[in-house]
Motif scaffolding. Structure first.
Motif, PDB file in Angstrom:
ATOM      1  N   LYS A 164       0.462  10.736 -32.594  1.00  0.00           N
ATOM      2  CA  LYS A 164       1.790  11.025 -32.731  1.00  0.00           C
ATOM      3  C   LYS A 164       2.112  10.313 -34.038  1.00  0.00           C
ATOM      4  O   LYS A 164       2.879  10.839 -35.152  1.00  0.00           O
ATOM      5  CB  LYS A 164       2.700  10.606 -31.577  1.00  0.00           C
ATOM      6  N   LEU A 167       0.942  12.102 -36.950  1.00  0.00           N
ATOM      7  CA  LEU A 167       1.693  13.365 -37.193  1.00  0.00           C
ATOM      8  C   LEU A 167       2.849  13.165 -38.022  1.00  0.00           C
ATOM      9  O   LEU A 167       3.322  13.712 -38.855  1.00  0.00           O
ATOM     10  CB  LEU A 167       1.824  14.251 -35.699  1.00  0.00           C
ATOM     11  N   GLU A 168       3.750  11.896 -37.314  1.00  0.00           N
ATOM     12  CA  GLU A 168       4.998  11.612 -38.087  1.00  0.00           C
ATOM     13  C   GLU A 168       4.630  11.147 -39.473  1.00  0.00           C
ATOM     14  O   GLU A 168       5.542  11.546 -40.394  1.00  0.00           O
ATOM     15  CB  GLU A 168       5.427  10.631 -37.230  1.00  0.00           C
ATOM     16  N   GLU A 197      -6.680  20.277 -30.717  1.00  0.00           N
ATOM     17  CA  GLU A 197      -5.433  19.682 -30.541  1.00  0.00           C
ATOM     18  C   GLU A 197      -4.742  19.045 -31.686  1.00  0.00           C
ATOM     19  O   GLU A 197      -3.448  19.283 -31.729  1.00  0.00           O
ATOM     20  CB  GLU A 197      -5.477  18.536 -29.309  1.00  0.00           C
ATOM     21  N   LYS A 240      -4.837  19.990 -34.928  1.00  0.00           N
ATOM     22  CA  LYS A 240      -4.323  20.938 -35.711  1.00  0.00           C
ATOM     23  C   LYS A 240      -3.098  21.925 -35.070  1.00  0.00           C
ATOM     24  O   LYS A 240      -2.096  22.081 -35.858  1.00  0.00           O
ATOM     25  CB  LYS A 240      -5.502  21.982 -36.182  1.00  0.00           C
ATOM     26  N   SER A 241      -3.401  21.862 -33.834  1.00  0.00           N
ATOM     27  CA  SER A 241      -2.289  22.466 -33.151  1.00  0.00           C
ATOM     28  C   SER A 241      -0.885  21.619 -33.118  1.00  0.00           C
ATOM     29  O   SER A 241       0.165  22.230 -33.426  1.00  0.00           O
ATOM     30  CB  SER A 241      -2.690  22.796 -31.468  1.00  0.00           C
ATOM     31  N   GLU A 242      -1.061  20.365 -32.836  1.00  0.00           N
ATOM     32  CA  GLU A 242       0.038  19.446 -33.096  1.00  0.00           C
ATOM     33  C   GLU A 242       0.475  19.313 -34.328  1.00  0.00           C
ATOM     34  O   GLU A 242       1.929  19.264 -34.356  1.00  0.00           O
ATOM     35  CB  GLU A 242      -0.278  18.123 -32.259  1.00  0.00           C
ATOM     36  N   GLU A 267       0.940  21.633 -36.722  1.00  0.00           N
ATOM     37  CA  GLU A 267       1.536  22.827 -36.991  1.00  0.00           C
ATOM     38  C   GLU A 267       2.768  22.864 -36.430  1.00  0.00           C
ATOM     39  O   GLU A 267       3.696  23.369 -36.903  1.00  0.00           O
ATOM     40  CB  GLU A 267       0.621  23.884 -36.331  1.00  0.00           C
ATOM     41  N   LYS A 268       2.995  22.060 -35.284  1.00  0.00           N
ATOM     42  CA  LYS A 268       4.284  21.919 -34.573  1.00  0.00           C
ATOM     43  C   LYS A 268       5.387  21.149 -35.617  1.00  0.00           C
ATOM     44  O   LYS A 268       6.632  21.272 -35.777  1.00  0.00           O
ATOM     45  CB  LYS A 268       4.292  21.402 -33.305  1.00  0.00           C
ATOM     46  N   TYR A 269       4.671  20.179 -36.253  1.00  0.00           N
ATOM     47  CA  TYR A 269       5.324  19.348 -37.127  1.00  0.00           C
ATOM     48  C   TYR A 269       5.482  19.812 -38.609  1.00  0.00           C
ATOM     49  O   TYR A 269       6.637  19.403 -39.268  1.00  0.00           O
ATOM     50  CB  TYR A 269       4.608  18.090 -37.331  1.00  0.00           C
ATOM     51  N   HIS A 302       6.213  23.082 -40.363  1.00  0.00           N
ATOM     52  CA  HIS A 302       6.372  24.627 -40.288  1.00  0.00           C
ATOM     53  C   HIS A 302       6.485  25.070 -41.859  1.00  0.00           C
ATOM     54  O   HIS A 302       6.685  24.568 -42.595  1.00  0.00           O
ATOM     55  CB  HIS A 302       7.683  24.700 -39.926  1.00  0.00           C
TER      56      HIS A 302
END
Length: 343
Positions: A174, A177-178, A318, A320-322, A324-326, A328
């Motif tokens: 996380k 990602l952030e 996972e 890459k998928s996560e 993509e949520k952050y 757009h």
């Protein structure tokens, strides 16, 4: 569509590769781009704002992937690193630009092999080198940005950038990602309106713009230490604040309590000038702070490296998928797994 195709489609001639940390995957990304360019029949040029391609990281003492160059590529690198490289090259030009590793030399690769690259540090010299690489036939020039030198992605130097991120930033996915989303947000801020851009360019120094047409220029040496004086000039008539230079954590803290801040737009030169703590930045954004730029940065893609050199790793799918949520609308690719871009 792979990264090379996206770059060609947008007619970008110079593209920087910026890592968010050491071992985030810059070299892997560069090797991926070299491979894709060869497949597409596109001649590329490469250089670096630091040193790259050595087998062992000089700071962390971890193993690093080598840079594998192919026939026809144009490379700008320092003399001493060229002597350590395995690829056979032909010298095209000695530039007269010096680095701690010797003079920067322009070469053409005659036989594929590993190479180390170390290019100029200053923005002016980098622009000169990029033009020389284009002159000698490079259709796209990739600049490997050394760690903490995100300025190479400034639109003053390059047309676009690729951000390399990965598990090395944190064991907590996380947090990775952030931090990545924060970096992309800063680089892709919206362009300011024409009138405040005209005023900012006209004065070319930190200034406060009022709705009355008045422009106040604080008596400061730099914006880094001038936050309190900037804050004193903000009033009910203020519409824009142009910050010449860095937008820092201390500056944001100096103005965060100003009751007129909501609705005011801060303008900076480009997203590479932001040096603010992610928590302070997010808090200021929640309070209504709006930041725009004179020149936006074009982010071509974000590349992912799910493996940390210290031994831990993320699940590639996972991760890459996560991401993509952050992010757009941003092209994302795992350069370790390979494959074309989805977006």
């Amino acid at each position: 569509m792979n990264i090379i195709e996206a770059i060609r489609q947008n007619n970008y001639a110079t593209v920087s590769i910026v890592g968010l940390a050491k071992n985030a995957g810059k070299t892997v990304t560069l090797n991926y781009l070299i491979e894709e360019a060869e497949k597409s029949g596109i001649r590329i040029g490469i250089t670096s704002t630091g040193r790259d391609g050595e087998s062992t990281d000089l700071v962390t003492q971890t193993q690093k992937p080598s840079i594998l160059v192919t026939e026809g590529m144009i490379v700008a690198t320092a003399k001493n690193t060229l002597l350590l490289s395995g690829a056979r090259t032909e010298i095209l030009e000695t530039t007269g630009i010096n680095t701690p590793m010797g003079e920067v030399i322009i070469v053409k690769v005659r036989q594929r092999g590993n190479i180390q690259i170390a290019g100029p540090v200053s923005a002016l010299d980098m622009k000169k080198i990029s033009k020389k690489l284009n002159h000698y036939g490079a259709q796209i020039v990739f600049i490997d940005g050394a760690i903490d030198r995100k300025a190479v992605s400034s639109p003053v130097i390059t047309d676009a950038c690729i951000i390399a991120t990965g598990a090395v930033l944190s064991r907590d996915m996380k947090k990775v990602l952030e931090k990545t989303a924060h970096s992309v947000e800063c680089l892709t801020l919206n362009k300011a309106d024409n009138e405040p851009i005209y005023i900012a360019n006209k004065h070319n120094k930190t200034c406060i713009i009022q709705n009355t047409g008045e422009v106040s220029i604080p008596d400061i040496k730099t914006s880094i230490t001038g936050g309190k004086k900037i804050n004193e000039l903000i009033n009910e008539n203020t519409t824009h604040i142009f910050i010449k230079g860095a937008l820092t954590t201390s500056l944001l803290k100096d103005i965060e309590g100003n009751k007129y801040l909501r609705g005011i737009k801060i303008i900076i030169e480009d997203g590479t000038k932001i040096f603010a703590d992610i928590n302070v930045w997010n808090e200021m954004r929640r309070k209504g702070l709006r930041v725009e730029v004179l020149q936006p940065v074009n982010v071509v893609a974000v590349t992912l490296n799910p493996i940390s050199p210290t031994g831990y790793f993320f699940d590639s799918v996972e991760f890459k998928s996560e991401m993509e949520k952050y992010l757009h609308g941003v092209k994302i690719i795992d350069v370790v797994a390979g494959g074309d871009l989805d977006g």
